[in-house]
Scaffold this motif. Structure first.
Motif, PDB file in Angstrom:
ATOM      1  N   ASN A  55       0.843  -1.177   0.000  1.00 42.90           N
ATOM      2  CA  ASN A  55       0.000   0.000   0.000  1.00 42.90           C
ATOM      3  C   ASN A  55       0.885   1.236   0.000  1.00 42.90           C
ATOM      4  O   ASN A  55       1.445   1.612   1.022  1.00 42.90           O
ATOM      5  N   SER A  56       1.024   1.867  -1.151  1.00 44.04           N
ATOM      6  CA  SER A  56       1.924   3.000  -1.262  1.00 44.04           C
ATOM      7  C   SER A  56       1.360   4.253  -0.612  1.00 44.04           C
ATOM      8  O   SER A  56       2.057   5.249  -0.456  1.00 44.04           O
ATOM      9  N   ALA A  57       0.072   4.221  -0.190  1.00 44.84           N
ATOM     10  CA  ALA A  57      -0.536   5.407   0.392  1.00 44.84           C
ATOM     11  C   ALA A  57       0.100   5.768   1.726  1.00 44.84           C
ATOM     12  O   ALA A  57       0.039   6.907   2.153  1.00 44.84           O
ATOM     13  N   VAL A  58       0.682   4.773   2.413  1.00 41.95           N
ATOM     14  CA  VAL A  58       1.320   5.042   3.697  1.00 41.95           C
ATOM     15  C   VAL A  58       2.796   4.679   3.643  1.00 41.95           C
ATOM     16  O   VAL A  58       3.393   4.317   4.630  1.00 41.95           O
ATOM     17  N   ALA A  59       3.385   4.772   2.457  1.00 42.19           N
ATOM     18  CA  ALA A  59       4.773   4.380   2.273  1.00 42.19           C
ATOM     19  C   ALA A  59       5.686   5.190   3.184  1.00 42.19           C
ATOM     20  O   ALA A  59       5.612   6.413   3.221  1.00 42.19           O
ATOM     21  N   GLY A  60       6.547   4.464   3.908  1.00 44.78           N
ATOM     22  CA  GLY A  60       7.567   5.110   4.699  1.00 44.78           C
ATOM     23  C   GLY A  60       7.247   5.301   6.162  1.00 44.78           C
ATOM     24  O   GLY A  60       8.120   5.160   6.999  1.00 44.78           O
ATOM     25  N   LYS A  61       6.013   5.595   6.521  1.00 42.06           N
ATOM     26  CA  LYS A  61       5.695   5.954   7.901  1.00 42.06           C
ATOM     27  C   LYS A  61       5.952   4.810   8.869  1.00 42.06           C
ATOM     28  O   LYS A  61       6.507   5.001   9.938  1.00 42.06           O
ATOM     29  N   PHE A  62       5.524   3.608   8.517  1.00 39.38           N
ATOM     30  CA  PHE A  62       5.612   2.469   9.424  1.00 39.38           C
ATOM     31  C   PHE A  62       6.608   1.407   8.966  1.00 39.38           C
ATOM     32  O   PHE A  62       6.602   0.292   9.478  1.00 39.38           O
ATOM     33  N   ASP A  63       7.457   1.736   7.983  1.00 41.98           N
ATOM     34  CA  ASP A  63       8.404   0.750   7.452  1.00 41.98           C
ATOM     35  C   ASP A  63       9.402   0.266   8.501  1.00 41.98           C
ATOM     36  O   ASP A  63       9.876  -0.858   8.430  1.00 41.98           O
ATOM     37  N   GLY A  64       9.740   1.118   9.452  1.00 43.79           N
ATOM     38  CA  GLY A  64      10.718   0.724  10.457  1.00 43.79           C
ATOM     39  C   GLY A  64      10.101   0.173  11.720  1.00 43.79           C
ATOM     40  O   GLY A  64      10.808  -0.107  12.692  1.00 43.79           O
ATOM     41  N   GLU A  65       8.778  -0.010  11.728  1.00 45.54           N
ATOM     42  CA  GLU A  65       8.103  -0.501  12.924  1.00 45.54           C
ATOM     43  C   GLU A  65       8.360  -1.987  13.143  1.00 45.54           C
ATOM     44  O   GLU A  65       8.701  -2.721  12.214  1.00 45.54           O
ATOM     45  N   LEU A  66       8.184  -2.403  14.378  1.00 44.80           N
ATOM     46  CA  LEU A  66       8.293  -3.814  14.728  1.00 44.80           C
ATOM     47  C   LEU A  66       7.326  -4.642  13.881  1.00 44.80           C
ATOM     48  O   LEU A  66       6.156  -4.286  13.728  1.00 44.80           O
ATOM     49  N   GLY A  67       7.828  -5.714  13.291  1.00 42.57           N
ATOM     50  CA  GLY A  67       6.972  -6.596  12.507  1.00 42.57           C
ATOM     51  C   GLY A  67       6.961  -6.315  11.019  1.00 42.57           C
ATOM     52  O   GLY A  67       6.454  -7.127  10.245  1.00 42.57           O
ATOM     53  N   ALA A  68       7.496  -5.158  10.587  1.00 45.89           N
ATOM     54  CA  ALA A  68       7.588  -4.862   9.154  1.00 45.89           C
ATOM     55  C   ALA A  68       8.838  -5.539   8.612  1.00 45.89           C
ATOM     56  O   ALA A  68       9.924  -4.984   8.645  1.00 45.89           O
ATOM     57  N   MET A  69       8.668  -6.782   8.139  1.00 47.24           N
ATOM     58  CA  MET A  69       9.812  -7.624   7.792  1.00 47.24           C
ATOM     59  C   MET A  69       9.702  -8.125   6.360  1.00 47.24           C
ATOM     60  O   MET A  69       8.617  -8.152   5.779  1.00 47.24           O
ATOM     61  N   ALA A  70      10.847  -8.522   5.812  1.00 49.15           N
ATOM     62  CA  ALA A  70      10.888  -9.119   4.477  1.00 49.15           C
ATOM     63  C   ALA A  70      10.121 -10.448   4.510  1.00 49.15           C
ATOM     64  O   ALA A  70      10.084 -11.114   5.540  1.00 49.15           O
ATOM     65  N   PRO A  71       9.486 -10.848   3.422  1.00 50.85           N
ATOM     66  CA  PRO A  71       9.502 -10.169   2.124  1.00 50.85           C
ATOM     67  C   PRO A  71       8.386  -9.145   1.939  1.00 50.85           C
ATOM     68  O   PRO A  71       8.365  -8.444   0.951  1.00 50.85           O
ATOM     69  N   LEU A  72       7.428  -9.057   2.874  1.00 50.60           N
ATOM     70  CA  LEU A  72       6.273  -8.181   2.674  1.00 50.60           C
ATOM     71  C   LEU A  72       6.499  -6.760   3.150  1.00 50.60           C
ATOM     72  O   LEU A  72       5.840  -5.839   2.691  1.00 50.60           O
ATOM     73  N   GLY A  73       7.422  -6.566   4.097  1.00 48.94           N
ATOM     74  CA  GLY A  73       7.589  -5.243   4.677  1.00 48.94           C
ATOM     75  C   GLY A  73       6.366  -4.890   5.499  1.00 48.94           C
ATOM     76  O   GLY A  73       5.765  -5.743   6.153  1.00 48.94           O
ATOM     77  N   PHE A  74       5.974  -3.641   5.458  1.00 44.19           N
ATOM     78  CA  PHE A  74       4.746  -3.240   6.150  1.00 44.19           C
ATOM     79  C   PHE A  74       3.557  -3.630   5.284  1.00 44.19           C
ATOM     80  O   PHE A  74       3.371  -3.105   4.190  1.00 44.19           O
ATOM     81  N   PHE A  75       2.742  -4.563   5.755  1.00 39.55           N
ATOM     82  CA  PHE A  75       1.685  -5.183   4.948  1.00 39.55           C
ATOM     83  C   PHE A  75       0.324  -4.668   5.408  1.00 39.55           C
ATOM     84  O   PHE A  75      -0.136  -4.997   6.500  1.00 39.55           O
ATOM     85  N   ASP A  76      -0.307  -3.842   4.578  1.00 36.20           N
ATOM     86  CA  ASP A  76      -1.609  -3.284   4.911  1.00 36.20           C
ATOM     87  C   ASP A  76      -2.510  -3.330   3.673  1.00 36.20           C
ATOM     88  O   ASP A  76      -2.852  -2.298   3.100  1.00 36.20           O
ATOM     89  N   PRO A  77      -2.902  -4.531   3.233  1.00 37.59           N
ATOM     90  CA  PRO A  77      -3.673  -4.652   1.992  1.00 37.59           C
ATOM     91  C   PRO A  77      -5.056  -4.022   2.069  1.00 37.59           C
ATOM     92  O   PRO A  77      -5.630  -3.661   1.044  1.00 37.59           O
ATOM     93  N   LEU A  78      -5.617  -3.888   3.275  1.00 37.36           N
ATOM     94  CA  LEU A  78      -6.958  -3.320   3.414  1.00 37.36           C
ATOM     95  C   LEU A  78      -6.927  -1.802   3.604  1.00 37.36           C
ATOM     96  O   LEU A  78      -7.978  -1.169   3.687  1.00 37.36           O
ATOM     97  N   GLY A  79      -5.743  -1.236   3.703  1.00 38.13           N
ATOM     98  CA  GLY A  79      -5.639   0.203   3.863  1.00 38.13           C
ATOM     99  C   GLY A  79      -6.155   0.709   5.194  1.00 38.13           C
ATOM    100  O   GLY A  79      -6.674   1.830   5.283  1.00 38.13           O
ATOM    101  N   LEU A  80      -6.023  -0.084   6.243  1.00 37.51           N
ATOM    102  CA  LEU A  80      -6.521   0.319   7.559  1.00 37.51           C
ATOM    103  C   LEU A  80      -5.744   1.498   8.138  1.00 37.51           C
ATOM    104  O   LEU A  80      -6.234   2.191   9.028  1.00 37.51           O
ATOM    105  N   LEU A  81      -4.529   1.692   7.630  1.00 38.40           N
ATOM    106  CA  LEU A  81      -3.697   2.781   8.132  1.00 38.40           C
ATOM    107  C   LEU A  81      -3.381   3.798   7.039  1.00 38.40           C
ATOM    108  O   LEU A  81      -2.330   4.429   7.039  1.00 38.40           O
ATOM    109  N   ALA A  82      -4.322   3.955   6.140  1.00 32.01           N
ATOM    110  CA  ALA A  82      -4.118   4.893   5.042  1.00 32.01           C
ATOM    111  C   ALA A  82      -4.001   6.328   5.539  1.00 32.01           C
ATOM    112  O   ALA A  82      -3.397   7.170   4.885  1.00 32.01           O
ATOM    113  N   ASP A  83      -4.583   6.608   6.716  1.00 30.65           N
ATOM    114  CA  ASP A  83      -4.509   7.970   7.256  1.00 30.65           C
ATOM    115  C   ASP A  83      -3.269   8.193   8.114  1.00 30.65           C
ATOM    116  O   ASP A  83      -3.111   9.262   8.712  1.00 30.65           O
ATOM    117  N   GLU A  84      -2.389   7.179   8.185  1.00 31.86           N
ATOM    118  CA  GLU A  84      -1.128   7.265   8.923  1.00 31.86           C
ATOM    119  C   GLU A  84      -1.341   7.586  10.408  1.00 31.86           C
ATOM    120  O   GLU A  84      -0.535   8.272  11.028  1.00 31.86           O
TER     121      GLU A  84
END
Length: 204
Positions: free
Chosen positions: A47-76
């Motif tokens: 989900n490129s709408a929130v690209a960068g904000k949560f990439d370094g958070e706990l659990g954002a791991m390869a190969p998916l990185g930060f995975f938010d297919p439903l856009g629940l965090l589109a508002d960051e």
């Protein structure tokens, strides 16, 4: 008779061809999947709408990185992220206990007097059918679930108690040496817990 034999032969050859083709496709997919496991992790996100904000958070791991297919965090929203993370951790902890309990009962271990109780969801009607004793056990389980739900939360009403991270329910009472760990060790241990919880949720 000859035409019938030819028909059977054609069917047999066709089935063999399909079987061999399916086996080759399965082998090819397995090879591609194993190769992908060693491929460099992609930096992009689903989900490129929130690209960068949560990439370094706990659990954002390869190969998916930060995975938010439903856009629940589109508002960051950090508050929404923390709430979802706490829910994920809590479900993971419950699932880890459930997996341990399921494996224990599936192996045949029982409390004395409960040797005839089946494992899994079949245990609930079996306990209820045991009469007063079995129903008391079910009542104790419900009471335990209620107390566990009440206790396992941040004690916001207590003075001087502040959670260090979402899912931190120590409330100033339990430590086990946590405060002596480095920030890197804390992050690694929290990552292990989160991943084990995710695996347990899938497993149970």
């Amino acid at each position: 008779c000859l035409s019938s034999l030819d028909h059977r032969t054609i069917n047999t050859l066709s089935n063999r061809f399909l079987s061999n083709t399916m086996m080759k496709i399965a082998a090819l997919l397995a090879l591609v999947g194993s190769a992908a496991a060693f491929a460099p992790a992609q930096q992009g996100r689903v989900n490129s709408a929130v690209a960068g904000k949560f990439d370094g958070e706990l659990g954002a791991m390869a190969p998916l990185g930060f995975f938010d297919p439903l856009g629940l965090l589109a508002d960051e929203s950090q508050e929404q992220f923390d709430r979802l993370r706490e829910v994920e951790i809590k479900h993971g902890r419950v699932s880890m206990l459930a997996v341990a309990g399921y494996l224990t009962t599936a192996s045949g271990l029982r409390f004395p007097g409960c040797e005839d109780i089946p494992d899994g969801f079949a245990s609930f009607p079996a306990l209820y059918a045991q009469g007063v004793d079995g129903q008391n056990v079910l009542g104790q389980m419900v009471a335990f679930f209620a107390v566990a739900e009440i206790v396992n939360r941040e004690a916001t009403w207590a003075e001087g108690v502040k959670a260090e991270f979402p899912g931190d329910y120590r409330n100033g009472a339990i430590d086990y040496g946590w405060d002596k760990l480095s920030d890197e060790d804390k992050f690694n241990k929290r990552t292990i817990e989160l991943n084990n919880g995710r695996a347990a949720q899938m497993g149970i």
